[in-house]
Enzyme design. Structure first.
Site, short mmCIF file in Angstrom:
data_model
loop_
_atom_site.label_atom_id
_atom_site.label_comp_id
_atom_site.label_asym_id
_atom_site.label_seq_id
_atom_site.Cartn_x
_atom_site.Cartn_y
_atom_site.Cartn_z
N MET A 116 1.09 -0.97 -0.35
CA MET A 116 -0.31 -0.11 0.01
C MET A 116 0.76 1.48 0.06
O MET A 116 0.14 2.36 0.42
CB MET A 116 -1.07 -0.05 0.82
CG MET A 116 -1.72 -1.20 1.29
SD MET A 116 -3.73 -1.16 1.94
CE MET A 116 -2.67 -0.92 3.60
N GLY A 117 2.15 1.73 -0.16
CA GLY A 117 3.15 2.34 -0.60
C GLY A 117 3.53 2.65 1.07
O GLY A 117 3.52 1.46 1.97
N HIS A 123 8.82 1.02 3.80
CA HIS A 123 9.77 1.02 4.95
C HIS A 123 10.61 -0.48 4.00
O HIS A 123 10.82 -0.93 3.49
CB HIS A 123 9.45 1.10 5.69
CG HIS A 123 8.25 -0.21 6.41
ND1 HIS A 123 8.05 -1.60 6.64
CD2 HIS A 123 7.20 0.48 6.69
CE1 HIS A 123 7.65 -1.26 7.02
NE2 HIS A 123 6.13 -1.41 6.81
N HIS A 155 8.95 -3.62 3.68
CA HIS A 155 8.49 -4.02 2.42
C HIS A 155 9.83 -4.19 1.76
O HIS A 155 9.39 -4.72 0.60
CB HIS A 155 7.86 -2.25 1.65
CG HIS A 155 6.90 -1.82 2.65
ND1 HIS A 155 6.46 -1.00 3.11
CD2 HIS A 155 5.35 -3.03 2.81
CE1 HIS A 155 5.33 -0.50 3.60
NE2 HIS A 155 4.79 -1.70 3.55
N LYS A 172 4.72 -10.21 9.42
CA LYS A 172 4.19 -9.41 9.78
C LYS A 172 2.49 -9.13 9.74
O LYS A 172 2.78 -8.66 11.06
CB LYS A 172 4.36 -7.43 9.31
CG LYS A 172 4.36 -6.07 9.93
CD LYS A 172 4.17 -6.18 11.03
CE LYS A 172 3.66 -4.59 12.07
NZ LYS A 172 2.26 -3.96 10.68
N SER A 225 6.04 -0.28 10.49
CA SER A 225 4.73 -0.47 9.39
C SER A 225 4.57 1.02 9.00
O SER A 225 5.09 1.80 9.99
CB SER A 225 4.00 0.02 10.77
OG SER A 225 2.48 0.16 10.51
N SER A 226 4.28 1.09 7.99
CA SER A 226 3.46 2.42 8.00
C SER A 226 3.17 3.39 8.98
O SER A 226 3.18 4.65 8.37
CB SER A 226 2.83 2.54 6.42
OG SER A 226 3.57 2.02 5.02
P1 AMP Z 1 1.62 -2.81 3.29
O1 AMP Z 1 1.98 -2.30 2.56
O2 AMP Z 1 0.91 -2.44 5.26
O3 AMP Z 1 0.31 -3.26 2.69
O4 AMP Z 1 2.44 -4.28 3.42
C1 AMP Z 1 2.42 -5.01 1.97
C2 AMP Z 1 2.88 -5.87 2.86
O5 AMP Z 1 4.53 -5.98 3.07
C3 AMP Z 1 2.28 -6.99 3.75
O6 AMP Z 1 3.44 -8.56 2.83
C4 AMP Z 1 3.02 -7.52 4.46
O7 AMP Z 1 2.65 -8.17 5.23
C5 AMP Z 1 4.65 -6.87 4.33
N1 AMP Z 1 5.36 -6.09 5.79
C6 AMP Z 1 4.71 -4.86 6.45
N2 AMP Z 1 5.57 -4.69 7.49
C7 AMP Z 1 6.17 -5.56 7.17
C8 AMP Z 1 7.74 -5.42 8.16
N3 AMP Z 1 8.35 -4.96 9.08
N4 AMP Z 1 8.42 -6.96 7.41
C9 AMP Z 1 8.31 -7.35 7.14
N5 AMP Z 1 7.25 -7.79 6.25
C10 AMP Z 1 6.01 -6.05 6.23
#
Ligand code: AMP
Length: 275
Positions: free
Chosen positions: A27-28, A31, A34, A146, A182-183
């Site tokens: 979702m952008g 960090h 990702h 995560k 986390s974003s």
């Molecule tokens: P999101 O942008 O929050 O939808 O996350 C996109 C992907 O990145 C998902 O598969 C998350 O589980 C993964 N992700 C987010 N934070 C972390 C983290 N701290 N360590 C590993 N993977 C992550």
């Protein structure tokens, strides 16, 4: 790195990519967590694709969809530096035209824990992942540990709907003080940021107590005591790694899962317990 924003162009680009093709949906507001997914994909696959899409379907009406951080320019630079070959950045109407009405329903696992606190959240996740898999048609889907329940829900969808894709789960990337990246961490003020690592401490304390052989309720009490008194705990529990059903005693593979609110910011984290 190539950027595409329509389904037709994404199809053409992803279809022409050398195989195996790895895919990292995001979702952008990227960090290092990702980017670790992108790096893992780069190690394993001949081509690496990603997507950036803040998926409205997975946000509740009172959640942070409108203020979710968006920084596409910076995200594209980061993806490219981490080794992505292409990124799909669709608009809301590209993914969900006005009369969009087809959803992937999630069974009981989708109504536990995150699903109990965020109704329809996992239905939004499975629907967008189903669409992205149909558009990109990757060989390997990279997801983060995560979001362990999300990974379990998606794994079940992929098995039950016969998607021809493998899943690789990448371990959680943490800040030096243990806070899972986390974003949403950027919503925290300085005081909340100092308290936020206690969510990880709570998981560790629960695991340490279980390792000592105490009852689950005692272990969860010890875990809860490790959480900052200013935080509001949504849940802290021991669950089966596949079904997310609560376990009464440690039976690996399992997760200790937790969610807590620091001011207005809700954070989740987990520990994976293997044999
Ligand atoms: P999101 O942008 O929050 O939808 O996350 C996109 C992907 O990145 C998902 O598969 C998350 O589980 C993964 N992700 C987010 N934070 C972390 C983290 N701290 N360590 C590993 N993977 C992550």
């Amino acid at each position: 790195m190539e950027t595409v924003d329509t389904v037709t162009r994404a199809r053409a680009l992803f279809d022409a990519a050398p195989r195996p093709l790895g895919f990292v949906p995001t979702m952008g507001a990227l960090h290092d967590g990702h980017l670790e997914l992108v790096r893992r994909a780069r190690l394993r696959c001949a081509s690496v694709g990603a997507s950036i899409f803040v998926n409205p379907l997975q946000f509740g009406p009172n959640e942070d969809f409108a203020r979710y951080p968006r920084d596409e320019e910076r995200d594209r630079v980061k993806l490219s530096q981490a080794g992505a070959d292409m990124v799909f950045v669709p608009s809301g109407t590209t993914m969900y035209p006005v009369d969009f009405s087809t959803f992937v329903e999630v069974g009981p696992m989708g109504h536990l824990f995150e699903g109990a606190h965020r109704p329809d959240h996992f239905r939004g996740v499975t629907t967008v992942i189903a669409k992205l898999l149909n558009i990109a048609r990757p060989d390997v889907l990279f997801l983060g540990q995560k979001d362990a329940q999300q990974a379990a829900v998606v794994r079940k969808m992929i098995a039950e709907l016969n998607y021809p894709v493998e899943i690789e789960i990448v371990p959680t990337v943490r800040e030096r003080d243990g806070l899972a990246m986390s974003s949403r961490n950027r919503y925290l003020d300085a005081t909340q940021r100092a308290q936020a690592p206690t969510l990880y401490r709570a998981l560790e304390a629960t695991r340490d107590a279980l390792d000592r052989g105490v009852s689950k309720s005692q272990a969860i009490a010890e875990g809860t005591a490790a959480l900052s008194a200013s935080a509001k705990l949504d849940y802290l529990d021991l669950v089966d790694a596949d079904s997310f059903a609560p376990l009464e005693r440690l039976r690996p593979p399992a997760f200790i899962v937790a969610a807590a609110r620091f001011g207005g910011t809700r954070l989740i984290d987990n520990l994976w317990i293997t044999e």
